[in-house]
Design a protein around this motif. Sequence first.
Motif, PDB file in Angstrom:
ATOM      1  N   GLN A   1       0.848  -1.196   0.000  1.00 22.79           N
ATOM      2  CA  GLN A   1       0.000   0.000   0.000  1.00 22.79           C
ATOM      3  C   GLN A   1       0.876   1.237   0.000  1.00 22.79           C
ATOM      4  O   GLN A   1       1.593   1.475   0.961  1.00 22.79           O
ATOM      5  CB  GLN A   1      -0.888  -0.004   1.240  1.00 22.79           C
TER       6      GLN A   1
ATOM      7  N   ASN B   1      -4.283   3.095 -10.085  1.00 23.29           N
ATOM      8  CA  ASN B   1      -4.546   2.335  -8.868  1.00 23.29           C
ATOM      9  C   ASN B   1      -6.063   2.244  -8.677  1.00 23.29           C
ATOM     10  O   ASN B   1      -6.732   3.259  -8.572  1.00 23.29           O
ATOM     11  CB  ASN B   1      -3.912   3.082  -7.683  1.00 23.29           C
TER      12      ASN B   1
ATOM     13  N   PHE C   1      -7.356   3.752  -1.021  1.00 17.98           N
ATOM     14  CA  PHE C   1      -6.096   3.929  -0.290  1.00 17.98           C
ATOM     15  C   PHE C   1      -6.314   3.748   1.210  1.00 17.98           C
ATOM     16  O   PHE C   1      -7.380   4.058   1.727  1.00 17.98           O
ATOM     17  CB  PHE C   1      -5.535   5.331  -0.547  1.00 17.98           C
ATOM     18  N   GLN C   2      -5.269   3.253   1.882  1.00 19.82           N
ATOM     19  CA  GLN C   2      -5.327   3.074   3.336  1.00 19.82           C
ATOM     20  C   GLN C   2      -4.672   4.234   4.082  1.00 19.82           C
ATOM     21  O   GLN C   2      -4.907   4.443   5.257  1.00 19.82           O
ATOM     22  CB  GLN C   2      -4.610   1.772   3.735  1.00 19.82           C
TER      23      GLN C   2
END
Length: 611
Positions: free
Chosen positions: A244, A574, A578-579
Amino acid sequence: MAAGIREKQTVALKRMLNFNLPPIKNSTGEPVWKVLIYDRFGQDIISPLLSVKELRDMGITLHLLLHSDRDPIPDVPAVYFVMPTEENIDRMCQDLRNQLYESYYLNFISAISRSKLEDIANAALGASAVTQVAKVFDQYLNFITLEDDMFVLCNQNKELISYRAINRPDITDTEMEAIMDTVVDSLFCFFVTLGAIPIIRCSRGTAAEMVAVKLDKKLRENLRDARNSLFTGDTLGAGQFSFQRPLLVLVDRNIDLATPLHHTWTYQALVHDVLDFHLNRVNLEESSGMENSPAGARPKKKNKKSYDLTPADKFWQKHKGSPFPEVAESVQQELESYRAQEDEVKRLKSIMGIEGEDEGAISMLSDNTAKLTSAVSSLPELLEKKRLIDLHTNVATAVLEHIKARKLDVYFEYEEKIMSKSALDKSLLDMISDPDAGTPEDKMRLFLIYYINSVQAPSEADLEQYKKALTDAGCNLAPLNYIKQWKAFAKMASAPTSYGNATAKPLGLFSRVMNTGSQFVMEGVKNLVLKQQNLPVTRILDNLMEMKSNPETDDYRYFDPKMLRGSDSSVPRNKNPFQEAIVFVVGGGNYIEYQNLVDYIKHSQTRIVHL
């Protein structure tokens, strides 16, 4: 979750102070005693992260400014931590020529150019001090971390990269390039310290886009040279590269000018808005009407007092994002809890007939001994609790004085209604004309929020009326003239920013804080409760993190520095949410937006670092 930026920058600084070697754990030996020489930039980076005690524990006996008058200490090594400016390099060369220290560990906050490095080498040769220059390092620490998840670019010369500097009508291309390079250098340092290469998103046709293009290029160039890349090898701890990657959202300040002008109601943002608060330190003027010192105590000086609001302060960590009335109530509860504990110690001593310090009496008693021992052993903790209560009582009282004197609760409620398009209790003109409500700056902020948020600009006749009222109130009309031009220019972009339809709700009178025994006399101050709503910056972040389609962000550019060829696409490669994200506002963020992002994180599994 990976370590926060605060922890990583602290580790980097400790390593630097240990001559760029990892600190040895559980070492019983004394540290090597040394001198720390920094410039103002270095001082600002270190002061929010390391206390004087921590510096002492690491062997720093003296910390001195580079340009101060310094005496030679020939048998001690010196660690330098400075920006590689012409002025600083000249002074360092002078130190070498004057043989001030035993050895020199030169650390540059940002990367030093080859020509300046050669200047130092020539000075060392000329002074026959080549063997004394032990190490030269680029530290890539050109940013200031204020919270676990918050950083700012600079405190010194911050006007050089401010909103005003970027948006000056007479700015030249060369000046703009210099500002953008300064911003990009700091962001590059941030990502080197974080040990991650972001995916960058930014709005088109703004200063944020200029930053994105330059940062993408700088990251790309560094990755291309695999042998010297800062993102590989032992410069990064194990496990830094997860699958990530973080998202960097570059937002232009012009997307939302109302929020920075908005009067606020949360503790940290209020302290920043109304008090002298820089780099986690608040300076208070002691009023001459302070209560008398208790007998035997040292008389209080009538001067400025400084308090550090640090992560170690549990009360601050818990309440910095709370509405001010809650903070006042919590300080009162903490005070009552402390008094109860203090009374318990006194009561136990009294029961045992040892109001004095008769140790013999204590040893003779058994039943209450354990209780008293426990109470006495908790005294250091109790004293620390008392120190924090005093600190927050003083800070909160100073904030409360501003709220009452300037009617900031009324301004906050009024602006919330304007931003959420709710009906107003009394006319804007009455508010501006009220001599008891606020400073000229408060009135101008209120009117600018109204002007920015009005779908239909006020007519010329109305505007003249407002201008007259503002001038009568002592306001400088320059900000209004600027916003008028800005709004005319921004018309082609979009409609006014939406702030949702939630407004602050009054709760009526205070429950406990209104008690006569309270430290805080809150009469006349509204108890407003914040309604949760996402501000524009938070909404943009949410759209980009969750890959939502939204007119607000659909046109945002997409950069991936790891791709071989640069991309001009706004189509993300992507596809997964997103984290982790970093939000950076070009032109300056503020504590209201920071708190709004923190509240957003609580409801989503995200870690965000924000300016």
